[in-house]
Motif scaffolding. Sequence first.
Motif, PDB file in Angstrom:
ATOM      1  N   TRP A 106       8.204  34.116  83.314  1.00 43.09           N
ATOM      2  CA  TRP A 106       7.448  33.442  82.256  1.00 43.09           C
ATOM      3  C   TRP A 106       7.899  33.947  80.889  1.00 43.09           C
ATOM      4  O   TRP A 106       8.045  33.169  79.941  1.00 43.09           O
ATOM      5  CB  TRP A 106       5.951  33.697  82.433  1.00 43.09           C
ATOM      6  CG  TRP A 106       5.148  33.288  81.245  1.00 43.09           C
ATOM      7  CD1 TRP A 106       4.701  32.045  80.940  1.00 43.09           C
ATOM      8  CD2 TRP A 106       4.733  34.132  80.177  1.00 43.09           C
ATOM      9  NE1 TRP A 106       4.017  32.056  79.750  1.00 43.09           N
ATOM     10  CE2 TRP A 106       4.025  33.346  79.265  1.00 43.09           C
ATOM     11  CE3 TRP A 106       4.880  35.487  79.897  1.00 43.09           C
ATOM     12  CZ2 TRP A 106       3.464  33.848  78.096  1.00 43.09           C
ATOM     13  CZ3 TRP A 106       4.322  35.988  78.739  1.00 43.09           C
ATOM     14  CH2 TRP A 106       3.629  35.179  77.850  1.00 43.09           C
ATOM     15  N   TRP A 109      11.132  32.352  79.937  1.00 43.40           N
ATOM     16  CA  TRP A 109      10.903  30.956  79.547  1.00 43.40           C
ATOM     17  C   TRP A 109      10.219  30.862  78.185  1.00 43.40           C
ATOM     18  O   TRP A 109      10.609  30.046  77.342  1.00 43.40           O
ATOM     19  CB  TRP A 109      10.054  30.259  80.613  1.00 43.40           C
ATOM     20  CG  TRP A 109       9.553  28.924  80.219  1.00 43.40           C
ATOM     21  CD1 TRP A 109      10.274  27.782  80.132  1.00 43.40           C
ATOM     22  CD2 TRP A 109       8.225  28.588  79.839  1.00 43.40           C
ATOM     23  NE1 TRP A 109       9.477  26.740  79.726  1.00 43.40           N
ATOM     24  CE2 TRP A 109       8.203  27.224  79.539  1.00 43.40           C
ATOM     25  CE3 TRP A 109       7.044  29.319  79.720  1.00 43.40           C
ATOM     26  CZ2 TRP A 109       7.056  26.561  79.124  1.00 43.40           C
ATOM     27  CZ3 TRP A 109       5.899  28.673  79.319  1.00 43.40           C
ATOM     28  CH2 TRP A 109       5.917  27.299  79.022  1.00 43.40           C
ATOM     29  N   PRO A 120       2.351  29.036  75.670  1.00 42.48           N
ATOM     30  CA  PRO A 120       2.823  29.724  76.878  1.00 42.48           C
ATOM     31  C   PRO A 120       1.830  30.759  77.410  1.00 42.48           C
ATOM     32  O   PRO A 120       1.732  30.951  78.623  1.00 42.48           O
ATOM     33  CB  PRO A 120       4.125  30.396  76.440  1.00 42.48           C
ATOM     34  CG  PRO A 120       4.617  29.556  75.316  1.00 42.48           C
ATOM     35  CD  PRO A 120       3.377  29.101  74.612  1.00 42.48           C
ATOM     36  N   ASP A 175       9.664  28.398  86.219  1.00 45.73           N
ATOM     37  CA  ASP A 175       9.845  28.788  84.814  1.00 45.73           C
ATOM     38  C   ASP A 175      11.325  28.985  84.487  1.00 45.73           C
ATOM     39  O   ASP A 175      11.796  28.589  83.418  1.00 45.73           O
ATOM     40  CB  ASP A 175       9.065  30.074  84.513  1.00 45.73           C
ATOM     41  CG  ASP A 175       7.568  29.843  84.393  1.00 45.73           C
ATOM     42  OD1 ASP A 175       7.161  28.679  84.190  1.00 45.73           O
ATOM     43  OD2 ASP A 175       6.808  30.834  84.512  1.00 45.73           O
TER      44      ASP A 175
END
Length: 194
Positions: A106, A109, A120, A175
């Motif tokens: 994550w 990304w 996010p 991701d």
Amino acid sequence: MPEQPQWSERTLDMPPQDPWADQPTAPGTVPTPPPPADPAPFSRGRAQVNPQPHHTQRYAEHEPTGIGWPGAEAPGAPHGMTWRWSELRRGSEWTTAAVLFAFVCWGIWALSGGGPLGTPLIVFAVTLAVAVGVFCLARVVGYVVLERQFGRRRRTARGSHLVTALFLAGVGVADLQQTQWVMDAYHWVAGQIS
């Protein structure tokens, strides 16, 4: 061949073997007085017996089931759904490793997007909330299938942790698939191998 004596002829006439009986005397002799007695280890009289405590129940009540311990529930009896902390912790290393993997993916990304991190962060929080829901759903399904249908007692939560870890690993891979430079690097390595 000489004849064998009958069993009654083979026995001997023995005086009684009672140690407290008077010693036998020969006919026509005067019995001698016994030697002065030491304090005898045994004495005549009535023995004192301590009363036994009265028990209302001698044995544990037990319904024979063929297996198991007395007092334990019969096999196949439905158990309530348990959420003991010691039981839930077994297998948590799978979920912990998957959360770490999902967080790293994550982060790659989110930082590759170049924008503010507000959206996010919400996406990651929702992902963790869904992972908790997946864990709870796996526990409920395990309770219904394993404990209620098959009568098997679960001692750990390893299956639920494994399902949750697979979900989080899938989110981490998704991701990474949304990050352009990671996919370019993947395609380049795949092209070099083939």
